[in-house]
Design a protein around this motif. Structure first.
Motif, PDB file in Angstrom:
ATOM      1  N   SER A   1     -12.028   8.015 -10.940  1.00 34.86           N
ATOM      2  CA  SER A   1     -11.412   7.702 -12.224  1.00 34.86           C
ATOM      3  C   SER A   1     -12.099   6.537 -12.911  1.00 34.86           C
ATOM      4  O   SER A   1     -12.343   6.580 -14.132  1.00 34.86           O
ATOM      5  N   VAL A   2     -12.435   5.505 -12.158  1.00 33.79           N
ATOM      6  CA  VAL A   2     -13.144   4.355 -12.722  1.00 33.79           C
ATOM      7  C   VAL A   2     -14.499   4.800 -13.253  1.00 33.79           C
ATOM      8  O   VAL A   2     -14.911   4.388 -14.351  1.00 33.79           O
ATOM      9  N   HIS A   3     -15.187   5.662 -12.525  1.00 33.38           N
ATOM     10  CA  HIS A   3     -16.485   6.165 -12.978  1.00 33.38           C
ATOM     11  C   HIS A   3     -16.329   6.923 -14.298  1.00 33.38           C
ATOM     12  O   HIS A   3     -17.110   6.722 -15.236  1.00 33.38           O
ATOM     13  N   LYS A   4     -15.311   7.757 -14.393  1.00 30.59           N
ATOM     14  CA  LYS A   4     -15.059   8.534 -15.615  1.00 30.59           C
ATOM     15  C   LYS A   4     -14.751   7.593 -16.781  1.00 30.59           C
ATOM     16  O   LYS A   4     -15.256   7.767 -17.891  1.00 30.59           O
ATOM     17  N   ILE A   5     -13.959   6.578 -16.544  1.00 31.23           N
ATOM     18  CA  ILE A   5     -13.615   5.607 -17.586  1.00 31.23           C
ATOM     19  C   ILE A   5     -14.855   4.827 -18.015  1.00 31.23           C
ATOM     20  O   ILE A   5     -15.072   4.604 -19.215  1.00 31.23           O
ATOM     21  N   ASP A   6     -15.685   4.424 -17.046  1.00 33.98           N
ATOM     22  CA  ASP A   6     -16.936   3.727 -17.379  1.00 33.98           C
ATOM     23  C   ASP A   6     -17.807   4.590 -18.293  1.00 33.98           C
ATOM     24  O   ASP A   6     -18.399   4.083 -19.257  1.00 33.98           O
ATOM     25  N   LYS A   7     -17.897   5.869 -17.997  1.00 36.51           N
ATOM     26  CA  LYS A   7     -18.711   6.779 -18.818  1.00 36.51           C
ATOM     27  C   LYS A   7     -18.154   6.869 -20.232  1.00 36.51           C
ATOM     28  O   LYS A   7     -18.910   6.908 -21.202  1.00 36.51           O
TER      29      LYS A   7
ATOM     30  N   LEU B   1      -4.530   6.147   2.043  1.00 34.53           N
ATOM     31  CA  LEU B   1      -5.121   5.085   1.221  1.00 34.53           C
ATOM     32  C   LEU B   1      -6.570   5.393   0.887  1.00 34.53           C
ATOM     33  O   LEU B   1      -7.020   5.177  -0.250  1.00 34.53           O
ATOM     34  N   GLN B   2      -7.319   5.923   1.856  1.00 33.06           N
ATOM     35  CA  GLN B   2      -8.715   6.265   1.607  1.00 33.06           C
ATOM     36  C   GLN B   2      -8.825   7.377   0.570  1.00 33.06           C
ATOM     37  O   GLN B   2      -9.702   7.338  -0.299  1.00 33.06           O
ATOM     38  N   GLU B   3      -7.932   8.351   0.633  1.00 30.86           N
ATOM     39  CA  GLU B   3      -7.920   9.419  -0.373  1.00 30.86           C
ATOM     40  C   GLU B   3      -7.607   8.850  -1.752  1.00 30.86           C
ATOM     41  O   GLU B   3      -8.229   9.222  -2.741  1.00 30.86           O
ATOM     42  N   GLN B   4      -6.638   7.940  -1.812  1.00 30.98           N
ATOM     43  CA  GLN B   4      -6.292   7.308  -3.081  1.00 30.98           C
ATOM     44  C   GLN B   4      -7.465   6.496  -3.627  1.00 30.98           C
ATOM     45  O   GLN B   4      -7.719   6.498  -4.839  1.00 30.98           O
TER      46      GLN B   4
ATOM     47  N   THR C   1       0.820  -1.212   0.000  1.00 34.65           N
ATOM     48  CA  THR C   1       0.000   0.000   0.000  1.00 34.65           C
ATOM     49  C   THR C   1       0.855   1.263   0.000  1.00 34.65           C
ATOM     50  O   THR C   1       0.346   2.356   0.241  1.00 34.65           O
ATOM     51  N   GLY C   2       2.144   1.107  -0.288  1.00 33.35           N
ATOM     52  CA  GLY C   2       2.982   2.259  -0.547  1.00 33.35           C
ATOM     53  C   GLY C   2       3.799   2.805   0.604  1.00 33.35           C
ATOM     54  O   GLY C   2       4.458   3.837   0.451  1.00 33.35           O
ATOM     55  N   MET C   3       3.785   2.164   1.748  1.00 34.84           N
ATOM     56  CA  MET C   3       4.598   2.669   2.858  1.00 34.84           C
ATOM     57  C   MET C   3       6.066   2.348   2.596  1.00 34.84           C
ATOM     58  O   MET C   3       6.401   1.272   2.109  1.00 34.84           O
ATOM     59  N   SER C   4       6.924   3.279   2.916  1.00 34.89           N
ATOM     60  CA  SER C   4       8.358   3.103   2.681  1.00 34.89           C
ATOM     61  C   SER C   4       8.956   2.137   3.701  1.00 34.89           C
ATOM     62  O   SER C   4       8.438   1.969   4.805  1.00 34.89           O
ATOM     63  N   ILE C   5      10.074   1.543   3.316  1.00 37.10           N
ATOM     64  CA  ILE C   5      10.816   0.669   4.226  1.00 37.10           C
ATOM     65  C   ILE C   5      11.214   1.459   5.474  1.00 37.10           C
ATOM     66  O   ILE C   5      11.144   0.945   6.593  1.00 37.10           O
ATOM     67  N   ALA C   6      11.611   2.708   5.299  1.00 39.79           N
ATOM     68  CA  ALA C   6      12.027   3.534   6.440  1.00 39.79           C
ATOM     69  C   ALA C   6      10.886   3.714   7.434  1.00 39.79           C
ATOM     70  O   ALA C   6      11.085   3.615   8.648  1.00 39.79           O
TER      71      ALA C   6
END
Length: 122
Positions: free
Chosen positions: A103-109, A93-96, A58-63
């Protein structure tokens, strides 16, 4: 129950190389070795590996993961700090997810427009 690195790798869906890397980076500081130097993993180790895998995916860095591990090793008094880090990551993650859903909605349209199901392309 004790597991070898190969069994753990198979169980969690990571390579043995990745598990060794995580250990080298200090993400798995408590891995025991037997008399022959073979790593022996316990259920608690597998729990940590699965958490590390989740955070990495989910994108968290090793650090940042390393910092959580360090805090964990300091003891229960660091739980509020660890929760703060995880809550911040969860908010990201919720924002993403919201961006992806829009974006999926726009692509579906657009697909509907291509299929002639709508006259307008939002």
């Amino acid at each position: 129950m004790a597991y070898t690195i190969g069994k753990v790798a198979e169980r969690v869906g990571l390579s043995t190389y990745t598990l060794r890397y995580y250990e080298k980076e200090g993400l798995l500081p408590g891995i025991q070795k037997n008399g022959q130097g073979i790593r022996i993993y316990q259920e608690d180790d597998i729990f940590w590996i699965e958490l590390i895998k989740c955070l990495k995916e989910t994108g968290m860095s090793i650090a940042d993961i390393h910092y959580i591990v360090e805090l964990s090793m300091e003891g229960e008094h660091t739980i509020p700090q660890r929760k703060q880090i995880l809550n911040a990551h969860k908010r990201q993650l919720q924002e993403q997810m919201e961006i992806i859903q829009r974006s999926v909605h726009k692509i579906d349209k657009k697909i509907e427009w291509y299929d002639g199901k709508t006259k307008e392309c939002e």
